[in-house]
Design an enzyme around this catalytic site. Structure first.
Site, PDB file in Angstrom:
ATOM      1  N   ASP A 103      14.312  -5.795   1.458  1.00 19.16           N
ATOM      2  CA  ASP A 103      14.648  -4.371   1.543  1.00 19.16           C
ATOM      3  C   ASP A 103      16.000  -4.130   0.894  1.00 19.16           C
ATOM      4  OD1 ASP A 103      12.354  -4.104   3.059  1.00 19.16           O
ATOM      5  OD2 ASP A 103      13.421  -4.243   4.964  1.00 19.16           O
TER       6      ASP A 103
HETATM    7  N1  URA Z   1      11.803  -8.408   6.834  1.00 18.06           N
HETATM    8  C1  URA Z   1      12.314  -7.154   6.755  1.00 18.06           C
HETATM    9  O1  URA Z   1      12.135  -6.345   7.651  1.00 18.06           O
HETATM   10  N2  URA Z   1      13.015  -6.827   5.652  1.00 18.06           N
HETATM   11  C2  URA Z   1      13.283  -7.696   4.645  1.00 18.06           C
HETATM   12  O2  URA Z   1      13.959  -7.348   3.682  1.00 18.06           O
HETATM   13  C3  URA Z   1      12.756  -8.995   4.759  1.00 18.06           C
HETATM   14  C4  URA Z   1      12.024  -9.317   5.861  1.00 18.06           C
END
Ligand code: URA
Length: 233
Positions: A103
């Site tokens: 993310d």
């Molecule tokens: N899980 C998440 O919620 N976000 C990420 O970026 C990676 C794993």
């Protein structure tokens, strides 16, 4: 391989642009300037320089980036900067892509490569590669939350509960979570399903490969054979 093909294969532009770089005397190998695009060079352990910057020849690029917050794992970002803005432009030109996505607000270990098989292998749900995250949680962690994460939580849109391989509290609000899958917002959704909330998320490890402590946020490095071996575990 001729020098033009070397530059082209490494992503330094179109064949015409690569020929021009060489003809302009901007490319050197072993300290000697080469102005003939057709000059034959051995690619084994080849290091060439463009405008004085040294580049190793890599048939395939395997890269590790310490991703900072505020960057999207996309070449065409919607709301933030692209992780590719942290990398030399030739990587995108030669087809380097993110191996899975983090993310925009997640930090830490991000792999990138132009080896399609490698990208596929490490993003495929079939290959269960452990990924270790450190999540800072809004509320103090408790045993019930940790047990729920280990036993499995049902996420919206999934037919079966997803269990963490390991879940333990490093401190009151710091959760170390190891998961095998790479589902959308997986860690945040799992922590929410267990009754808490992720405030910050950092990926520390993929397979046996840990984020090097010396690599500052925003910095990248090539992965050598030893690191790729660690990744495979
Ligand atoms: N899980 C998440 O919620 N976000 C990420 O970026 C990676 C794993």
């Amino acid at each position: 391989m001729n020098l033009e093909s070397v530059l082209f294969s490494q992503g330094f532009g179109s064949r015409r642009q690569c020929r021009a770089l060489i003809a302009e005397g901007r490319v050197s190998v072993g300290g000697a300037t080469f102005d003939d695009p057709d000059a034959d060079v051995a690619t084994d352990a080849l290091v060439f320089e463009i405008d004085g910057i040294a580049w190793p020849f890599r048939e395939r690029a395997y890269i590790l980036l310490n991703k900072p917050s505020g960057y999207e794992c996309s070449r065409d970002p919607q709301h933030h900067l692209s992780v590719f803005s942290l990398l030399p432009a030739q990587f995108a030109t030669r087809g380097v892509q993110c191996v899975g996505r983090l993310d925009q607000d997640t930090t830490g270990l991000l792999l990138l490569s132009d080896d399609g098989q490698f990208v596929h292998a490490y993003t495929s749900p079939k290959r269960k590669v452990p990924k270790v995250y450190l999540a800072t949680t809004r509320h103090p962690l408790d045993d019930a939350q940790l047990a729920a994460l280990r036993e499995g939580v049902l996420l919206h849109g999934e037919t079966r509960p997803i269990a963490a391989v390991a879940a333990h509290a490093r401190s009151a609000n710091e959760l170390e979570l190891t998961v095998l899958e790479g589902k959308y917002h997986q860690v945040k959704r799992m922590v929410a399903a267990a009754g808490n909330r992720v405030e910050a998320l950092h990926r520390e490890r993929v397979g046996g490969l840990a984020l090097p402590p010396t690599l500052a946020p925003g910095q990248w490095q090539w992965l050598d054979e030893a690191s790729l071996g660690l990744l495979r575990g």
